[in-house]
Design a protein around this motif. Structure first.
Motif, mmCIF file in Angstrom:
data_model
loop_
_atom_site.group_PDB
_atom_site.id
_atom_site.type_symbol
_atom_site.label_atom_id
_atom_site.label_comp_id
_atom_site.label_asym_id
_atom_site.label_seq_id
_atom_site.Cartn_x
_atom_site.Cartn_y
_atom_site.Cartn_z
ATOM 1 N N ASP A 76 36.901 35.894 37.856
ATOM 2 C CA ASP A 76 36.059 36.880 37.161
ATOM 3 C C ASP A 76 35.322 37.785 38.141
ATOM 4 O OD1 ASP A 76 36.866 35.977 34.715
ATOM 5 O OD2 ASP A 76 34.950 35.037 34.162
ATOM 6 N N SER B 95 35.595 49.571 31.037
ATOM 7 C CA SER B 95 35.641 48.217 30.499
ATOM 8 C C SER B 95 36.882 47.514 31.028
ATOM 9 C CB SER B 95 35.683 48.238 28.965
ATOM 10 O OG SER B 95 34.515 48.815 28.431
ATOM 11 N N ARG C 254 35.378 41.954 28.033
ATOM 12 C CA ARG C 254 34.361 41.046 28.575
ATOM 13 C C ARG C 254 33.605 41.679 29.740
ATOM 14 N NH1 ARG C 254 36.940 36.610 31.122
ATOM 15 N NH2 ARG C 254 34.824 35.756 31.314
ATOM 16 N N VAL D 172 29.990 40.688 33.490
ATOM 17 C CA VAL D 172 31.009 39.940 32.753
ATOM 18 C C VAL D 172 30.288 39.059 31.745
ATOM 19 C CG1 VAL D 172 32.838 38.199 32.885
ATOM 20 C CG2 VAL D 172 32.685 39.973 34.647
ATOM 21 N N ASP D 173 30.709 39.153 30.483
ATOM 22 C CA ASP D 173 30.070 38.398 29.397
ATOM 23 C C ASP D 173 28.566 38.650 29.357
ATOM 24 O OD1 ASP D 173 32.545 37.298 28.719
ATOM 25 O OD2 ASP D 173 32.271 35.594 30.082
#
Length: 328
Positions: A208, A243, A248, A294-295
Protein backbone atom coordinates in the motif's frame (compact mmCIF):
# COMPACT_ATOMS: atom_id res chain seq x y z
CA UNK A 1 17.71 55.77 -1.73
CA UNK A 2 17.66 52.90 0.76
CA UNK A 3 18.73 53.28 4.37
CA UNK A 4 19.40 50.05 6.26
CA UNK A 5 19.90 49.45 9.96
CA UNK A 6 21.88 46.64 11.53
CA UNK A 7 22.89 46.05 15.12
CA UNK A 8 26.22 47.54 14.06
CA UNK A 9 26.94 49.96 11.25
CA UNK A 10 29.64 49.67 8.62
CA UNK A 11 30.52 46.87 6.24
CA UNK A 12 28.12 43.89 6.04
CA UNK A 13 27.46 41.41 3.23
CA UNK A 14 24.72 43.76 2.02
CA UNK A 15 27.24 46.59 1.62
CA UNK A 16 27.73 45.75 -2.06
CA UNK A 17 24.30 47.22 -2.87
CA UNK A 18 23.46 49.43 0.12
CA UNK A 19 25.54 52.47 0.96
CA UNK A 20 23.69 54.01 3.93
CA UNK A 21 24.03 51.35 6.66
CA UNK A 22 23.52 52.57 10.20
CA UNK A 23 23.66 51.00 13.65
CA UNK A 24 20.50 50.58 15.69
CA UNK A 25 20.11 49.07 19.16
CA UNK A 26 18.21 45.80 19.01
CA UNK A 27 14.47 46.13 19.47
CA UNK A 28 14.29 49.85 18.76
CA UNK A 29 12.60 49.90 15.34
CA UNK A 30 10.13 52.61 16.30
CA UNK A 31 12.73 54.94 17.78
CA UNK A 32 15.09 54.36 14.84
CA UNK A 33 12.45 55.33 12.27
CA UNK A 34 11.29 58.32 14.30
CA UNK A 35 14.83 59.68 14.18
CA UNK A 36 15.08 59.04 10.41
CA UNK A 37 11.75 60.74 9.61
CA UNK A 38 12.79 63.67 11.80
CA UNK A 39 15.92 63.96 9.58
CA UNK A 40 13.64 63.94 6.50
CA UNK A 41 10.69 66.14 7.52
CA UNK A 42 9.07 65.86 4.06
CA UNK A 43 7.81 62.46 5.21
CA UNK A 44 6.07 63.73 8.36
CA UNK A 45 2.83 64.06 6.34
CA UNK A 46 3.49 61.24 3.85
CA UNK A 47 1.74 57.96 3.17
CA UNK A 48 4.19 55.39 4.57
CA UNK A 49 3.97 51.71 3.68
CA UNK A 50 4.79 49.33 6.54
CA UNK A 51 6.07 45.82 5.81
CA UNK A 52 4.47 43.07 7.88
CA UNK A 53 1.45 45.10 8.91
CA UNK A 54 -0.73 42.25 7.65
CA UNK A 55 -0.56 39.22 5.37
CA UNK A 56 -2.14 38.21 2.08
CA UNK A 57 -2.47 35.13 -0.10
CA UNK A 58 0.93 35.94 -1.63
CA UNK A 59 3.04 37.03 1.33
CA UNK A 60 3.20 36.37 5.10
CA UNK A 61 0.75 33.52 4.48
CA UNK A 62 1.36 32.03 7.92
CA UNK A 63 1.00 35.40 9.64
CA UNK A 64 -2.19 36.78 8.12
CA UNK A 65 -2.55 39.28 10.98
CA UNK A 66 0.97 40.54 10.40
CA UNK A 67 4.24 40.26 12.23
CA UNK A 68 4.78 43.84 13.32
CA UNK A 69 5.65 45.08 16.81
CA UNK A 70 2.56 47.01 17.93
CA UNK A 71 4.52 49.33 20.24
CA UNK A 72 6.84 50.44 17.41
CA UNK A 73 3.96 51.42 15.13
CA UNK A 74 2.09 53.12 17.98
CA UNK A 75 5.17 55.25 18.72
CA UNK A 76 5.37 56.32 15.06
CA UNK A 77 1.67 57.21 14.92
CA UNK A 78 1.90 59.29 18.10
CA UNK A 79 5.06 61.08 16.92
CA UNK A 80 3.71 61.83 13.41
CA UNK A 81 -0.09 62.14 13.70
CA UNK A 82 -0.40 63.64 10.19
CA UNK A 83 1.39 60.76 8.47
CA UNK A 84 -0.73 57.95 6.98
CA UNK A 85 0.73 54.55 7.89
CA UNK A 86 -0.63 51.80 5.59
CA UNK A 87 0.18 48.18 4.83
CA UNK A 88 2.91 47.58 2.22
CA UNK A 89 1.66 44.03 1.64
CA UNK A 90 -0.27 44.91 -1.58
CA UNK A 91 2.99 46.25 -3.03
CA UNK A 92 5.53 43.78 -1.68
CA UNK A 93 3.46 40.62 -2.23
CA UNK A 94 3.18 40.95 -6.03
CA UNK A 95 6.78 42.23 -6.21
CA UNK A 96 8.02 39.00 -4.61
CA UNK A 97 5.58 36.79 -6.55
CA UNK A 98 7.71 36.77 -9.72
CA UNK A 99 11.40 35.93 -9.35
CA UNK A 100 14.33 37.20 -11.40
CA UNK A 101 16.76 34.82 -13.10
CA UNK A 102 19.27 35.45 -10.30
CA UNK A 103 16.69 34.65 -7.62
CA UNK A 104 15.77 31.41 -9.38
CA UNK A 105 19.44 30.37 -9.39
CA UNK A 106 19.59 30.95 -5.63
CA UNK A 107 16.54 28.70 -5.25
CA UNK A 108 18.20 26.11 -7.49
CA UNK A 109 21.23 26.14 -5.19
CA UNK A 110 18.90 25.82 -2.20
CA UNK A 111 17.27 22.78 -3.79
CA UNK A 112 20.69 21.20 -4.33
CA UNK A 113 21.46 21.78 -0.64
CA UNK A 114 18.16 20.11 0.34
CA UNK A 115 18.96 17.08 -1.81
CA UNK A 116 22.38 16.70 -0.21
CA UNK A 117 20.71 16.96 3.20
CA UNK A 118 18.33 14.17 2.19
CA UNK A 119 21.26 11.87 1.38
CA UNK A 120 22.16 11.85 5.08
CA UNK A 121 18.85 10.08 5.72
CA UNK A 122 19.66 7.49 3.06
CA UNK A 123 23.07 6.88 4.62
CA UNK A 124 22.25 6.89 8.34
CA UNK A 125 18.57 6.06 8.91
CA UNK A 126 17.97 2.38 9.70
CA UNK A 127 15.92 0.34 12.13
CA UNK A 128 17.53 0.90 15.54
CA UNK A 129 19.02 4.29 14.60
CA UNK A 130 18.27 7.23 16.86
CA UNK A 131 16.05 9.81 15.18
CA UNK A 132 18.10 12.59 16.76
CA UNK A 133 21.37 11.19 15.43
CA UNK A 134 19.90 11.04 11.92
CA UNK A 135 18.70 14.63 12.33
CA UNK A 136 22.18 15.72 13.45
CA UNK A 137 23.73 14.10 10.36
CA UNK A 138 21.21 15.99 8.22
CA UNK A 139 22.18 19.31 9.76
CA UNK A 140 25.87 18.55 9.21
CA UNK A 141 25.20 17.68 5.55
CA UNK A 142 23.18 20.87 5.15
CA UNK A 143 26.00 23.02 6.53
CA UNK A 144 28.63 21.12 4.53
CA UNK A 145 26.65 21.88 1.36
CA UNK A 146 26.89 25.65 2.11
CA UNK A 147 23.36 25.93 3.46
CA UNK A 148 22.29 28.91 5.56
CA UNK A 149 21.10 28.03 9.04
CA UNK A 150 18.70 27.05 10.40
CA UNK A 151 16.68 25.07 7.84
CA UNK A 152 13.17 23.89 8.63
CA UNK A 153 12.76 20.11 8.53
CA UNK A 154 9.15 18.98 8.76
CA UNK A 155 9.55 15.63 10.52
CA UNK A 156 6.90 12.91 10.35
CA UNK A 157 7.90 9.51 11.76
CA UNK A 158 6.36 6.41 13.26
CA UNK A 159 4.44 3.30 12.24
CA UNK A 160 2.84 3.36 8.80
CA UNK A 161 -0.81 4.34 9.23
CA UNK A 162 -0.25 5.97 12.63
CA UNK A 163 2.84 8.21 12.56
CA UNK A 164 3.58 11.28 14.66
CA UNK A 165 2.39 14.28 12.65
CA UNK A 166 4.79 16.94 11.37
CA UNK A 167 7.07 17.84 14.19
CA UNK A 168 9.88 20.21 13.21
CA UNK A 169 12.42 18.17 15.13
CA UNK A 170 12.98 14.46 15.73
CA UNK A 171 11.47 12.56 18.64
CA UNK A 172 13.58 10.78 21.26
CA UNK A 173 12.75 7.34 19.90
CA UNK A 174 14.71 4.96 17.72
CA UNK A 175 13.48 4.08 14.28
CA UNK A 176 11.84 0.68 13.99
CA UNK A 177 11.03 -1.69 11.13
CA UNK A 178 7.63 -0.77 9.72
CA UNK A 179 8.12 2.97 10.34
CA UNK A 180 7.94 5.65 7.72
CA UNK A 181 9.80 8.93 7.55
CA UNK A 182 8.02 11.67 5.61
CA UNK A 183 10.25 14.73 5.53
CA UNK A 184 9.97 18.28 4.27
CA UNK A 185 13.58 19.39 3.88
CA UNK A 186 14.59 22.99 3.31
CA UNK A 187 17.70 24.21 1.61
CA UNK A 188 18.44 27.85 2.38
CA UNK A 189 20.96 29.83 0.34
CA UNK A 190 21.59 33.56 0.47
CA UNK A 191 18.23 34.19 2.11
CA UNK A 192 16.27 32.10 -0.42
CA UNK A 193 14.35 29.08 0.85
CA UNK A 194 13.88 26.02 -1.39
CA UNK A 195 12.24 22.78 -0.29
CA UNK A 196 11.86 19.12 -1.22
CA UNK A 197 9.49 16.44 0.12
CA UNK A 198 10.46 12.78 0.47
CA UNK A 199 9.07 9.58 1.98
CA UNK A 200 11.24 6.73 3.31
CA UNK A 201 10.29 3.25 4.47
CA UNK A 202 12.25 1.81 7.39
CA UNK A 203 12.63 -1.74 6.15
CA UNK A 204 10.85 -3.17 3.09
CA UNK A 205 7.96 -0.99 1.92
CA UNK A 206 4.46 -2.56 2.19
CA UNK A 207 2.44 -2.77 -1.02
CA UNK A 208 0.00 0.00 0.00
CA UNK A 209 2.88 2.38 0.69
CA UNK A 210 4.40 1.63 -2.71
CA UNK A 211 1.07 2.27 -4.42
CA UNK A 212 0.44 5.45 -2.45
CA UNK A 213 3.91 6.79 -3.21
CA UNK A 214 3.48 6.04 -6.92
CA UNK A 215 0.17 7.90 -6.88
CA UNK A 216 1.83 10.92 -5.24
CA UNK A 217 4.54 10.90 -7.93
CA UNK A 218 1.89 10.67 -10.66
CA UNK A 219 0.11 13.62 -9.05
CA UNK A 220 3.34 15.62 -9.08
CA UNK A 221 3.90 14.76 -12.76
CA UNK A 222 0.38 15.87 -13.65
CA UNK A 223 0.85 19.19 -11.84
CA UNK A 224 4.30 19.72 -13.36
CA UNK A 225 2.95 19.07 -16.85
CA UNK A 226 -0.01 21.43 -16.39
CA UNK A 227 1.95 24.25 -14.76
CA UNK A 228 2.53 27.17 -17.12
CA UNK A 229 1.87 30.92 -17.14
CA UNK A 230 -1.84 31.71 -17.06
CA UNK A 231 -3.07 28.62 -15.22
CA UNK A 232 -5.00 29.25 -12.02
CA UNK A 233 -4.16 27.64 -8.70
CA UNK A 234 -7.49 25.82 -8.77
CA UNK A 235 -6.89 24.41 -12.26
CA UNK A 236 -3.47 23.19 -11.17
CA UNK A 237 -4.87 21.50 -8.08
CA UNK A 238 -7.64 19.83 -10.08
CA UNK A 239 -5.08 18.45 -12.55
CA UNK A 240 -3.17 16.80 -9.68
CA UNK A 241 -6.18 15.28 -7.89
CA UNK A 242 -5.95 11.49 -8.39
CA UNK A 243 -7.43 8.24 -7.07
CA UNK A 244 -6.06 4.70 -7.02
CA UNK A 245 -6.35 1.26 -5.47
CA UNK A 246 -9.97 1.04 -6.52
CA UNK A 247 -10.78 4.28 -4.74
CA UNK A 248 -8.96 3.38 -1.52
CA UNK A 249 -6.09 5.77 -2.30
CA UNK A 250 -6.27 9.53 -2.90
CA UNK A 251 -3.51 11.96 -3.89
CA UNK A 252 -3.94 15.69 -3.42
CA UNK A 253 -1.62 18.57 -4.20
CA UNK A 254 -0.17 20.78 -1.49
CA UNK A 255 1.76 23.82 -2.71
CA UNK A 256 2.97 27.29 -1.80
CA UNK A 257 5.48 29.83 -3.03
CA UNK A 258 9.22 29.59 -2.56
CA UNK A 259 11.40 32.67 -2.14
CA UNK A 260 12.63 34.61 0.86
CA UNK A 261 10.00 33.50 3.36
CA UNK A 262 6.47 32.23 3.81
CA UNK A 263 5.36 33.08 0.29
CA UNK A 264 2.00 32.05 -1.17
CA UNK A 265 -0.32 31.11 -2.50
CA UNK A 266 -1.05 28.54 0.20
CA UNK A 267 -2.80 25.39 -0.96
CA UNK A 268 -3.58 22.75 1.63
CA UNK A 269 -6.88 21.28 2.56
CA UNK A 270 -9.74 23.18 0.92
CA UNK A 271 -8.62 26.79 0.33
CA UNK A 272 -11.05 29.61 -0.40
CA UNK A 273 -12.15 30.56 -3.90
CA UNK A 274 -9.85 33.60 -3.85
CA UNK A 275 -6.84 31.26 -3.73
CA UNK A 276 -8.21 29.00 -6.48
CA UNK A 277 -8.60 32.05 -8.74
CA UNK A 278 -5.00 33.27 -8.38
CA UNK A 279 -3.27 33.22 -11.78
CA UNK A 280 0.26 31.80 -11.80
CA UNK A 281 2.73 33.89 -13.79
CA UNK A 282 6.09 33.39 -15.46
CA UNK A 283 8.89 33.61 -12.91
CA UNK A 284 6.83 32.26 -10.02
CA UNK A 285 8.59 29.61 -7.92
CA UNK A 286 6.60 26.98 -6.04
CA UNK A 287 6.99 23.81 -4.04
CA UNK A 288 4.69 21.14 -5.48
CA UNK A 289 4.33 18.36 -2.91
CA UNK A 290 1.42 15.97 -3.36
CA UNK A 291 0.66 13.47 -0.63
CA UNK A 292 -1.32 10.23 -0.73
CA UNK A 293 -3.74 8.69 1.75
CA UNK A 294 -4.99 5.10 1.83
CA UNK A 295 -8.30 4.18 3.48
CA UNK A 296 -8.45 7.72 4.81
CA UNK A 297 -5.09 7.47 6.58
CA UNK A 298 -2.45 10.07 5.60
CA UNK A 299 1.27 9.69 4.94
CA UNK A 300 1.13 6.86 2.43
CA UNK A 301 3.66 8.59 0.24
CA UNK A 302 4.80 12.15 -0.45
CA UNK A 303 7.11 13.48 -3.11
CA UNK A 304 7.82 17.12 -3.87
CA UNK A 305 10.25 19.46 -5.57
CA UNK A 306 10.75 23.19 -6.01
CA UNK A 307 9.87 24.39 -9.50
CA UNK A 308 10.15 27.59 -11.54
CA UNK A 309 7.50 28.69 -14.04
CA UNK A 310 9.07 29.33 -17.43
CA UNK A 311 7.38 30.80 -20.56
CA UNK A 312 6.42 27.37 -21.93
CA UNK A 313 6.02 25.34 -18.76
CA UNK A 314 7.58 24.42 -15.44
CA UNK A 315 11.21 23.53 -14.68
CA UNK A 316 12.19 21.34 -11.77
CA UNK A 317 14.97 22.93 -9.74
CA UNK A 318 16.02 19.57 -8.29
CA UNK A 319 17.61 16.56 -9.96
CA UNK A 320 16.83 13.60 -7.69
CA UNK A 321 14.75 10.65 -8.94
CA UNK A 322 11.20 9.88 -7.90
CA UNK A 323 12.17 7.05 -5.59
CA UNK A 324 10.68 5.52 -2.46
CA UNK A 325 13.76 4.78 -0.36
CA UNK A 326 13.69 1.51 1.57
CA UNK A 327 16.11 1.88 4.47
CA UNK A 328 17.45 -1.64 5.01
Amino acid sequence: DVTAWHSRGGVWPSSNWLTDIRPAPRGTGGRTLIDWITEHPQFERAKIGVAGLDGSYLIHVRAVEGGLNWQSLDMLKREFPQANFVSATPVLGPARWRKSAEEIEFLRKGTEIAEKTMQAVVEYARAGASEREVFAEMLFANADADGSFTPMIGWVSGPLGNPYHRLEQPTFRKLAAGDILALEIEGRYGGYVAQIDQTFSVGPAPADLKEGFKLACDSFDRAHEALRPGITVGELADAADLSGLGGRAKARLTMHGRGTGDDGPPWYGVPPAEVRDIVIEEGCCLILKPGASVDGKPEYGRWGDSVAVRPNGAERLGTRPQQLYELL
